[in-house]
Design an enzyme around this catalytic site. Structure first.
Site, PDB file in Angstrom:
ATOM      1  N   LYS A 111       0.835  -1.207   0.000  1.00 49.55           N
ATOM      2  CA  LYS A 111       0.000   0.000   0.000  1.00 49.55           C
ATOM      3  C   LYS A 111       0.864   1.250   0.000  1.00 49.55           C
ATOM      4  CE  LYS A 111      -4.227  -1.701   0.412  1.00 49.55           C
ATOM      5  NZ  LYS A 111      -4.922  -2.150  -0.708  1.00 49.55           N
ATOM      6  N   LYS A 194      -4.693 -15.952 -13.492  1.00 47.48           N
ATOM      7  CA  LYS A 194      -6.037 -16.217 -13.016  1.00 47.48           C
ATOM      8  C   LYS A 194      -6.945 -15.017 -13.203  1.00 47.48           C
ATOM      9  CE  LYS A 194      -5.602 -15.032  -8.188  1.00 47.48           C
ATOM     10  NZ  LYS A 194      -5.781 -15.396  -6.811  1.00 47.48           N
ATOM     11  N   LYS A 197     -10.056  -8.924 -10.799  1.00 48.39           N
ATOM     12  CA  LYS A 197     -10.641  -7.615 -11.078  1.00 48.39           C
ATOM     13  C   LYS A 197      -9.577  -6.695 -11.669  1.00 48.39           C
ATOM     14  CE  LYS A 197     -12.458  -3.723  -8.471  1.00 48.39           C
ATOM     15  NZ  LYS A 197     -12.122  -3.154  -7.169  1.00 48.39           N
TER      16      LYS A 197
END
Ligand code: TRP
Length: 329
Positions: A111, A194, A197
């Site tokens: 982050k 895979k 989103k």
């Protein structure tokens, strides 16, 4: 009966990968364990959603899980923010969580790298809130994937630390758990990796038929087999993997035979695949729309869930306060 807790991210609609990787797992677990499934809306504040977005995201994801068959009669389905007891445990656990271990967490470091202008303390203590979510119900099992393993390791550490500090055997140390032996990994439509989103290669449960057709027809393939029983390239194998979960065994066999005989036309395969995906997702999509607008039903679900979750959480908080030494006069 063992207790299972799972927090559901409140952003991002469900795609086929989520469905076959996680939701099917929940659907089985809800009848076998004492399940607490909640929408992690406090956690979502680390990214500063607008009030409107916050509510709509929660409503959407809740509607999607219910439409998939999460049964609020079997599992306790609730919103994290409806159980304020968790914030008290979070505060208490924070006193025994150290800056060093929190800054070393992989997800935190990521982050910091990805959003350097919003490195808030909520991000730093994200694993502490997650630990509180889990141990407040004394869960022993948590259905999470690989990406959450470190957070779960921290949960065990905080639970153990509490027990050691106060010389009690109070919190169990929860472990990651999957119902089936191996979960099906659904690949994306872009040829490798895979479905995800952020990868932009996903088929959502709420995608309209025309969107599904368009996405599938654009999926990456190859120039076709040139000899019989040729090994499949990854992009083609991926389409068959998706076909295996949505189509009938006969359909899969039919196209496998065509492939093996070098007679396959990928356009036909894709057309069939798209239709079978639509047959699978359409009832779910329609149900999502119905539930999303049924305020009465949603209110009933989250109210009953909150009541059950708060009962369990309040008991833990009472006991924890006593262990720590808060005493009534
Ligand atoms: N961190 C989890 C995720 O990103 C969400 C989560 C929050 C969670 N609290 C939890 C998962 C408790 C399991 C248990 O997916």
């Amino acid at each position: 009966m063992e207790t299972v807790v799972s927090g559901i991210r409140s952003t991002g609609n469900l795609h086929l990968g989520n469905y076959f990787g996680a939701v099917v797992n929940y659907l089985k677990m809800q009848h076998e364990y004492n399940c607490y499934f909640f929408i992690a809306d406090y956690h979502s504040l680390t990214t500063h959603p607008t009030p409107k977005n916050l509510h709509e995201n929660v409503r959407q994801i809740l509607s999607e899980y219910l439409a998939c068959g999460i049964d609020s009669g079997s599992a306790t389905v609730f919103l994290q923010s409806d159980v304020p007891e968790v914030t008290e445990l979070y505060l208490l656990l924070n006193m025994n969580a150290y800056i060093g271990e929190l800054t070393r967490t992989t997800s935190f470091k990521e982050k910091v790298r990805k959003q350097p202008d919003n490195v808030n303390a909520g991000l730093l203590t994200y694993p502490v809130l997650m630990a509180a979510d889990i141990i407040i119900h004394k869960a022993t099992k948590v259905p999470v994937g690989k990406d959450q393993e470190q957070n779960l390791e921290m949960t065990r550490r905080f639970a153990r630390r509490f027990n050691t500090l106060y010389g009690v055997d109070y919190f169990p140390e929860p472990t990651a758990f999957n119902f089936g032996k191996q979960l099906i990994k659904i690949p994306g439509l872009d040829g490798s990796g895979k479905m995800g989103k952020s990868e932009g290669n996903a088929l959502y449960l709420t995608d309209k038929p025309e969107v599904i057709r368009k996405k599938v027809m654009r999926a990456v393939t190859d120039s076709g087999p040139t000899k019989e029983n040729q090994e499949m390239s990854e992009p083609v194998q991926n389409l068959f993997t998706i076909m295996e979960v949505v189509s009938s065994p006969d359909t899969v066999r039919h196209f496998r035979d065509l492939y093996n005989r070098c007679e396959i036309r990928y356009g036909d395969l894709k057309k069939q695949l798209a239709e079978d995906i639509i047959v699978f997702t359409n009832p779910i999509r329609e149900k999502v729309e119905e539930i999303y607008n049924d305020n009465e039903y949603l209110r009933k679900v989250v109210r009953a869930g909150a009541e059950k979750a708060r009962e369990s959480a309040a008991k833990t908080i009472r006991e924890v306060r006593e262990i720590i030494g808060f005493k009534p006069f």
